[in-house]
Design a protein around this motif. Structure first.
Motif, PDB file in Angstrom:
ATOM      1  N   UNK A  92       1.455 -10.267   0.495  1.00  0.00           N
ATOM      2  CA  UNK A  92       0.743 -10.131   1.762  1.00  0.00           C
ATOM      3  C   UNK A  92       1.495 -10.724   2.953  1.00  0.00           C
ATOM      4  N   UNK A  93       2.613 -11.377   2.682  1.00  0.00           N
ATOM      5  CA  UNK A  93       3.437 -11.918   3.762  1.00  0.00           C
ATOM      6  C   UNK A  93       4.879 -11.946   3.263  1.00  0.00           C
ATOM      7  N   UNK A  94       5.699 -11.072   3.837  1.00  0.00           N
ATOM      8  CA  UNK A  94       7.066 -10.905   3.320  1.00  0.00           C
ATOM      9  C   UNK A  94       7.946 -12.127   3.516  1.00  0.00           C
ATOM     10  N   UNK A 136       6.626 -18.891 -15.313  1.00  0.00           N
ATOM     11  CA  UNK A 136       6.046 -17.599 -14.900  1.00  0.00           C
ATOM     12  C   UNK A 136       5.215 -17.793 -13.636  1.00  0.00           C
ATOM     13  N   UNK A 137       5.456 -16.941 -12.649  1.00  0.00           N
ATOM     14  CA  UNK A 137       4.672 -16.960 -11.401  1.00  0.00           C
ATOM     15  C   UNK A 137       4.223 -15.543 -11.077  1.00  0.00           C
ATOM     16  N   UNK A 138       3.012 -15.415 -10.551  1.00  0.00           N
ATOM     17  CA  UNK A 138       2.565 -14.092 -10.106  1.00  0.00           C
ATOM     18  C   UNK A 138       1.472 -14.240  -9.059  1.00  0.00           C
ATOM     19  N   UNK A 139       1.706 -13.655  -7.878  1.00  0.00           N
ATOM     20  CA  UNK A 139       0.700 -13.683  -6.808  1.00  0.00           C
ATOM     21  C   UNK A 139      -0.412 -12.714  -7.136  1.00  0.00           C
ATOM     22  N   UNK A 140      -1.615 -13.046  -6.691  1.00  0.00           N
ATOM     23  CA  UNK A 140      -2.749 -12.147  -6.867  1.00  0.00           C
ATOM     24  C   UNK A 140      -2.523 -10.889  -6.037  1.00  0.00           C
ATOM     25  N   UNK A 364       1.357   9.380  -3.255  1.00  0.00           N
ATOM     26  CA  UNK A 364      -0.054   9.188  -2.903  1.00  0.00           C
ATOM     27  C   UNK A 364      -0.173   7.881  -2.113  1.00  0.00           C
ATOM     28  N   UNK A 365      -1.334   7.647  -1.499  1.00  0.00           N
ATOM     29  CA  UNK A 365      -1.517   6.381  -0.773  1.00  0.00           C
ATOM     30  C   UNK A 365      -1.223   5.219  -1.717  1.00  0.00           C
ATOM     31  N   UNK A 366      -0.502   4.253  -1.219  1.00  0.00           N
ATOM     32  CA  UNK A 366      -0.047   3.152  -2.079  1.00  0.00           C
ATOM     33  C   UNK A 366      -0.542   1.811  -1.543  1.00  0.00           C
ATOM     34  N   UNK A 367      -0.364   0.775  -2.352  1.00  0.00           N
ATOM     35  CA  UNK A 367      -0.840  -0.565  -1.980  1.00  0.00           C
ATOM     36  C   UNK A 367      -0.092  -1.062  -0.743  1.00  0.00           C
ATOM     37  N   UNK A 368      -0.855  -1.494   0.259  1.00  0.00           N
ATOM     38  CA  UNK A 368      -0.254  -2.012   1.492  1.00  0.00           C
ATOM     39  C   UNK A 368      -0.194  -3.528   1.470  1.00  0.00           C
ATOM     40  N   UNK A 369       0.299  -4.142   2.552  1.00  0.00           N
ATOM     41  CA  UNK A 369       0.466  -5.599   2.572  1.00  0.00           C
ATOM     42  C   UNK A 369      -0.790  -6.364   2.976  1.00  0.00           C
ATOM     43  N   UNK A 370      -1.864  -5.650   3.304  1.00  0.00           N
ATOM     44  CA  UNK A 370      -3.073  -6.316   3.799  1.00  0.00           C
ATOM     45  C   UNK A 370      -3.938  -6.774   2.620  1.00  0.00           C
ATOM     46  N   UNK A 371      -4.297  -8.069   2.521  1.00  0.00           N
ATOM     47  CA  UNK A 371      -5.176  -8.494   1.415  1.00  0.00           C
ATOM     48  C   UNK A 371      -6.600  -7.995   1.636  1.00  0.00           C
ATOM     49  N   UNK A 372      -7.341  -7.792   0.536  1.00  0.00           N
ATOM     50  CA  UNK A 372      -8.714  -7.295   0.705  1.00  0.00           C
ATOM     51  C   UNK A 372      -9.747  -8.398   0.482  1.00  0.00           C
ATOM     52  N   UNK A 373      -9.281  -9.619   0.207  1.00  0.00           N
ATOM     53  CA  UNK A 373     -10.214 -10.755   0.077  1.00  0.00           C
ATOM     54  C   UNK A 373      -9.455 -12.037   0.386  1.00  0.00           C
ATOM     55  N   UNK A 374     -10.164 -13.039   0.875  1.00  0.00           N
ATOM     56  CA  UNK A 374      -9.554 -14.355   1.067  1.00  0.00           C
ATOM     57  C   UNK A 374      -9.686 -15.144  -0.238  1.00  0.00           C
ATOM     58  N   UNK A 375      -8.894 -16.189  -0.381  1.00  0.00           N
ATOM     59  CA  UNK A 375      -8.878 -16.965  -1.627  1.00  0.00           C
ATOM     60  C   UNK A 375     -10.278 -17.473  -1.998  1.00  0.00           C
ATOM     61  N   UNK A 376     -10.977 -18.066  -1.024  1.00  0.00           N
ATOM     62  CA  UNK A 376     -12.296 -18.641  -1.317  1.00  0.00           C
ATOM     63  C   UNK A 376     -13.266 -17.572  -1.811  1.00  0.00           C
ATOM     64  N   UNK A 377     -13.237 -16.408  -1.137  1.00  0.00           N
ATOM     65  CA  UNK A 377     -14.142 -15.317  -1.533  1.00  0.00           C
ATOM     66  C   UNK A 377     -13.854 -14.894  -2.968  1.00  0.00           C
ATOM     67  N   UNK A 378     -12.562 -14.782  -3.279  1.00  0.00           N
ATOM     68  CA  UNK A 378     -12.194 -14.314  -4.612  1.00  0.00           C
ATOM     69  C   UNK A 378     -12.621 -15.326  -5.680  1.00  0.00           C
ATOM     70  N   UNK A 379     -12.360 -16.609  -5.446  1.00  0.00           N
ATOM     71  CA  UNK A 379     -12.739 -17.619  -6.437  1.00  0.00           C
ATOM     72  C   UNK A 379     -14.261 -17.669  -6.618  1.00  0.00           C
ATOM     73  N   UNK A 380     -14.999 -17.267  -5.581  1.00  0.00           N
ATOM     74  CA  UNK A 380     -16.466 -17.259  -5.700  1.00  0.00           C
ATOM     75  C   UNK A 380     -16.980 -15.989  -6.369  1.00  0.00           C
ATOM     76  N   UNK A 401       1.723  -9.452   9.956  1.00  0.00           N
ATOM     77  CA  UNK A 401       1.645  -9.971   8.585  1.00  0.00           C
ATOM     78  C   UNK A 401       0.717 -11.176   8.556  1.00  0.00           C
ATOM     79  N   UNK A 402      -0.055 -11.281   7.482  1.00  0.00           N
ATOM     80  CA  UNK A 402      -1.006 -12.388   7.385  1.00  0.00           C
ATOM     81  C   UNK A 402      -0.261 -13.697   7.582  1.00  0.00           C
ATOM     82  N   UNK A 403      -0.676 -14.452   8.563  1.00  0.00           N
ATOM     83  CA  UNK A 403       0.012 -15.717   8.810  1.00  0.00           C
ATOM     84  C   UNK A 403      -0.277 -16.687   7.688  1.00  0.00           C
ATOM     85  N   UNK A 404       0.722 -17.469   7.355  1.00  0.00           N
ATOM     86  CA  UNK A 404       0.528 -18.447   6.290  1.00  0.00           C
ATOM     87  C   UNK A 404       0.047 -19.743   6.922  1.00  0.00           C
TER      88      UNK A 404
END
Length: 456
Positions: A92-94, A136-140, A364-380, A401-404
């Motif tokens: 979500x942020x290059x 091993x590392x992997x971003x959501x 076909x339409x592909x995954x873009x760089x915009x996240x669809x949930x914030x961390x807190x929302x996802x953990x909830x 790009x989503x600011x860090x």
């Protein structure tokens, strides 16, 4: 007499081609570590590679355009005290990249747009929670600032990176070394393969095992697994006779594989890269000099061999470019960054087409760089499918790009340098200037009031 009909597929003639020598990244000493991660991560801005470092661990981040010979003195990211084992760019942020190391820590780094000009030693955030090396590392894929790490302590941790805290710790499930861990398309499931010869599908928030399969491959060498379309699972491993295998599983019916194919007798671990847009899976063996690719479909035998890209030199690692970084007008459907001992060589996978027009069936339409949930929302508990973008006019970042952002409470737990890095941002600089100007104006007014008072 029945004639064998060749299966129709638009990907039957996909071919791989290495770019010209001047488009490679030369004279880079790739890490000699014996670890089965990709050693390379790429996005539309940068290519990052783990390099040899005398003392500590380092990786190099180059702007994609910086091809040719790389100077020995080119700055690296060198904040780890032990060798770096895995790196992964944030989807979500290059400019954000995570690194895991033998020093048991995970570090998050921010790379300036123009690349590094001086060695980077201070991370934005340092995540500490593993007791052994982190391999091993992997971003959501859809939630912003959620990172999964797996260490040699057999523990999987899910981090809320912006707060620097370990929110979920899965430490009772794996009885031995974790070979691979990955998310499904919307990040609602985690798939792990382990040295205890078990594939597991986990609920990431609860840390519970939803489904498991013992001995997906009979051999004792490492198994890799990824989610493919429709929730199916593709695994690579070894037979009892040490032949390499690829298998497809339906987790709803884990008893028997949908297909199990033997490939060859090489000893390198096969790293699978799946492209959900085309249904093509690429298998790159560590130490091989080839990339095999297959199409995964709904009809038996489900995994159809397409072709193989072969070269003379073996690969020490492999980076895989996200779809939005490809050259659409050249019908490029995948680009790999192959690591040799002393260079990185891009390899382009192309569907031969005569037309120069946009090929809708390939893109076909592909995954873009915009996240669809914030961390807190996802953990909830919020699961959100990825936000898709069209590649018709080439990928253009419409939103910034989503600011860090690091939360203030975090500054206590991270190194002081995180504060210094934030101070360097343009916003802070302009605020400082404004404060300075105001102070000067107040001084001027106080002086003037003083003068007027002395007159009366």
């Amino acid at each position: 007499m029945s004639r064998k009909v060749v299966r129709t597929s638009k990907f039957r003639h996909v071919f791989g081609q290495a770019v010209k020598a001047d488009q490679c990244y030369d004279d880079i000493r790739i890490s000699q570590m014996t670890w089965d991660s990709n050693f390379c991560s790429v996005n539309p801005k940068f290519v990052a590679m783990i390099v040899d470092a005398s003392g500590g661990g380092a990786f190099m981040v180059l702007p994609l355009s910086k091809t040719g010979r790389i100077d020995m003195s080119y700055p690296t990211v060198c904040g780890h005290t032990g060798p770096v084992l895995d790196i992964d760019f944030c989807p979500h942020n290059d400019n954000i990249i995570a690194s895991g190391s033998e020093d048991c820590s995970v570090m998050i780094w921010e790379i300036p747009d123009s690349g590094l000009t001086t060695p980077l030693t201070d991370p934005v955030v340092k995540l500490e929670g593993h007791s052994k090396r982190v391999g091993i590392l992997s971003w959501h894929p859809t939630a912003h600032n959620v990172l999964m790490s797996a260490g040699c302590d057999n523990v999987v941790i899910l981090w809320n990176v912006a707060c620097g805290e370990a929110v979920v710790r899965i430490d009772t499930v794996h009885t031995d070394l974790i070979y691979s861990a990955c998310w499904n398309r919307d990040g609602s499931r985690i798939l792990t393969s382990c040295k205890d010869k078990t594939l597991r599908v986990l609920d990431p928030r609860k840390g519970t095992v939803l489904m498991e399969k013992e001995k997906p491959h009979e051999g004792s060498r490492p198994v890799r697994a990824v989610f493919v379309s429709d929730g199916k699972i593709l695994s690579t491993g070894f037979s009892r006779m040490s032949e390499r295998q690829v298998a497809l599983w339906d987790p709803k019916n884990f008893g028997e594989p949908l297909t199990l194919q033997e490939l060859d007798t090489s000893s390198g671990v096969l790293l699978p890269f799946f492209d959900p847009d085309t249904g093509v899976v690429y298998l790159c063996g560590k130490g091989d000099s080839s990339i095999r690719y297959f199409e995964v479909t709904d009809e038996a035998p489900y995994v159809h061999y397409l072709s193989m890209y072969s070269s003379k030199e073996s690969q020490k690692g492999m980076g895989y470019m996200p779809k939005r970084g490809l050259e659409i007008n050249k019908c490029e459907i995948a680009r790999f960054y192959k690591l040799h001992e002393r260079k990185c060589e891009p390899i382009v996978m192309t569907v031969p087409r005569k037309s120069d027009l946009f090929q809708e069936d390939l893109y076909p339409d592909t995954v873009g760089p915009e996240p669809s949930a914030e961390a807190d929302e996802w953990f909830q508990g919020k699961d959100a499918p990825p936000i898709l973008i069209s590649l018709k006019d080439g990928f253009v970042a419409t939103t910034k790009a989503k600011e860090f952002k690091v939360h203030k409470s975090l500054l206590k737990t991270t190194t002081a340098s995180a504060g210094n890095q934030q101070e360097n941002s343009g916003e802070v600089q302009s605020l400082r200037k404004e404060v300075k100007d105001l102070k000067a104006a107040i001084e001027e007014l106080t002086k003037r009031v003083g003068e007027l008072e002395s007159k009366h």
